[in-house]
Write an enzyme that holds these catalytic residues in place. Structure first.
Site, PDB file in Angstrom:
ATOM      1  N   SER A   1       0.825  -1.208   0.000  1.00 39.07           N
ATOM      2  CA  SER A   1       0.000   0.000   0.000  1.00 39.07           C
ATOM      3  C   SER A   1       0.857   1.255   0.000  1.00 39.07           C
ATOM      4  O   SER A   1       1.970   1.268   0.553  1.00 39.07           O
ATOM      5  CB  SER A   1      -0.856  -0.030   1.265  1.00 39.07           C
ATOM      6  OG  SER A   1      -1.427   1.233   1.502  1.00 39.07           O
TER       7      SER A   1
ATOM      8  N   TYR B   1      -2.008  -0.966  10.825  1.00 39.16           N
ATOM      9  CA  TYR B   1      -2.256  -1.558   9.501  1.00 39.16           C
ATOM     10  C   TYR B   1      -1.112  -1.199   8.541  1.00 39.16           C
ATOM     11  O   TYR B   1      -0.557  -2.048   7.852  1.00 39.16           O
ATOM     12  CB  TYR B   1      -3.606  -1.058   8.948  1.00 39.16           C
ATOM     13  CG  TYR B   1      -3.729  -1.169   7.451  1.00 39.16           C
ATOM     14  CD1 TYR B   1      -4.031  -2.393   6.860  1.00 39.16           C
ATOM     15  CD2 TYR B   1      -3.512  -0.059   6.621  1.00 39.16           C
ATOM     16  CE1 TYR B   1      -4.112  -2.506   5.476  1.00 39.16           C
ATOM     17  CE2 TYR B   1      -3.594  -0.165   5.255  1.00 39.16           C
ATOM     18  CZ  TYR B   1      -3.892  -1.377   4.683  1.00 39.16           C
ATOM     19  OH  TYR B   1      -3.963  -1.492   3.322  1.00 39.16           O
TER      20      TYR B   1
ATOM     21  N   LYS C   1       1.956  -3.571   6.518  1.00 46.74           N
ATOM     22  CA  LYS C   1       2.353  -3.559   5.095  1.00 46.74           C
ATOM     23  C   LYS C   1       3.862  -3.327   4.994  1.00 46.74           C
ATOM     24  O   LYS C   1       4.565  -4.003   4.241  1.00 46.74           O
ATOM     25  CB  LYS C   1       1.585  -2.466   4.330  1.00 46.74           C
ATOM     26  CG  LYS C   1       0.093  -2.713   4.206  1.00 46.74           C
ATOM     27  CD  LYS C   1      -0.211  -3.963   3.397  1.00 46.74           C
ATOM     28  CE  LYS C   1      -1.688  -4.202   3.186  1.00 46.74           C
ATOM     29  NZ  LYS C   1      -1.994  -5.527   2.637  1.00 46.74           N
TER      30      LYS C   1
END
Ligand code: UFG
Length: 344
Positions: free
Chosen positions: A124, A150, A154
């Protein structure tokens, strides 16, 4: 050529299955259906007229992984499965680190044991250190300093896979950094179907349009941007899906680790998105301006030139098409795949 798609029933996973099947790959999908519906895969079959095998299992389930690799000659894996809600990750950091890291490690170990050494990872743009660099973001820009767990999962997953690739000269890893995927397959049969109240802009707008929500909250109009609202690089999910097919081709021809942005290179503000959606749908979207959302950045868009040069991929679809296809999906499936949900 057989591709294993983890998280294949999800939003990006299901659209990628369509592109892979249409490019004549054999697809094996795996998903624990914790945040997706098997109905999406049935519809992938309807769109493509092709079938694929499906395993309902978590990527953390080592026996399930071994079973799949023992019974299929998998040439490449695309790993989408993972928790993805930014807000929730701040409430449940341990669950996010455990799930998102353990599944990648289990997958890479199973791949190594079975001699399958090509992996495409769903990363991302959130890995960029957006507070200290300015858009457009190129792959060489500084990463880290993520604003939520989150984003760190990644960032850490990219590093785990980079180290795996460095340890074995036969391994090929492609880390794909997505910007803001929106839109749906033009058939209107598959699309984004978030559970509960949507966190992201486009699903929220389309649920307002279809009457499931009252109005949109625009998180701040005092950013240093063209109209004061946040600017993002929205990309049609079918362009994103096609980027994965290109990444599979790239992984067939290269070893080592590579990272590519999947974005258009163009930034649109929240109000520009609202206006474009109103035009595409003919439905007025009531909105109110509220405070900024913590952790949001003013402006975030990609430099897509490396993907154009090395992956031979560029996004083709414009904002009008993104809004048209989102609306087509939402109006044909006002309550998503499974009708009215109890958490609505
Ligand atoms: N926004 C609103 N109202 C809403 C939702 C969003 O005004 O109800 C605004 C945000 O403030 C932001 C823009 O719309 O300016 C886009 O917000 P999204 O939540 O749709 O997307 P983000 O850019 O915040 O995050 C997305 C993904 C993340 C990913 C990140 C990468 O949700 O998973 O892009 O850049 F990490």
């Amino acid at each position: 050529m057989t591709i294993l798609v983890t998280g294949g029933a999800g939003y990006i996973g299901s659209h990628t299955c369509v592109s892979l099947l249409e490019s004549r790959y054999t697809v094996v999908a795996m998903d624990d259906l914790s945040n997706s519906s098997e109905e999406s895969l049935r519809r992938v079959g309807k769109i493509t007229g092709k079938s694929m095998e499906f395993f309902k299992a978590s990527v953390q389930d080592e026996d399930a992984l071994s079973g799949i690799f023992d019974s299929h000659k998998i040439d490449c894996v695309i790993h989408f499965a993972g928790f993805k809600a930014v807000g929730e990750s701040t409430q449940k950091p341990l669950e996010y680190y455990e799930n998102n890291l353990a599944s990648t490690i289990a997958l890479a170990k199973a791949m190594s044991e079975h001699g399958c050494k090509r992996l495409i990872f769903s990363s991302s743009a959130t890995v960029y250190d957006g507070r200290n660099i300015v858009a457009p973001f190129a792959e060489s820009a500084r990463t880290g300093n993520c604003t939520n767990p989150y984003g760190w999962t990644k960032f850490m997953n990219e590093q785990i896979l980079r180290d795996w690739a460095a340890s074995d000269p036969e391994v090929s890893v492609v880390n794909l950094r997505y910007f803001n995927p929106i839109g749906a397959h033009p058939s209107g049969l598959i699309g984004e179907d978030p559970r509960g109240i949507p966190n992201n802009l486009m699903p929220y707008i389309s649920q307002v349009a279809v009457g499931r929500r009252d109005h949109l909250s625009v998180y701040g109009d005092d950013y240093d941007t063209k109209d004061g609202t946040g600017v993002r690089d929205y990309i049609h999910v079918m362009d994103l899906a096609e980027g994965h097919v290109k990444a599979v081709e790239y992984a067939m021809e290269h070893t080592g680790e590579a990272v590519f942005n999947l974005g258009t290179g163009t930034g649109y503000s929240v109000l520009e998105i609202v206006k474009a959606f109103e035009k595409a749908s003919g439905v007025k979207i009531p909105y109110v301006i509220t405070d900024r959302r913590p952790g949001d950045l003013a402006e975030l868009y990609s430099d897509p030139s490396k993907s154009a040069e090395q992956l031979h991929w560029t996004a083709k679809r414009g904002l009008e098409e993104m809004c048209r296809d989102t609306w087509n999906w939402q109006k044909n499936n006002p309550n998503g795949y499974e009708g009215q949900r109890k958490d609505d």
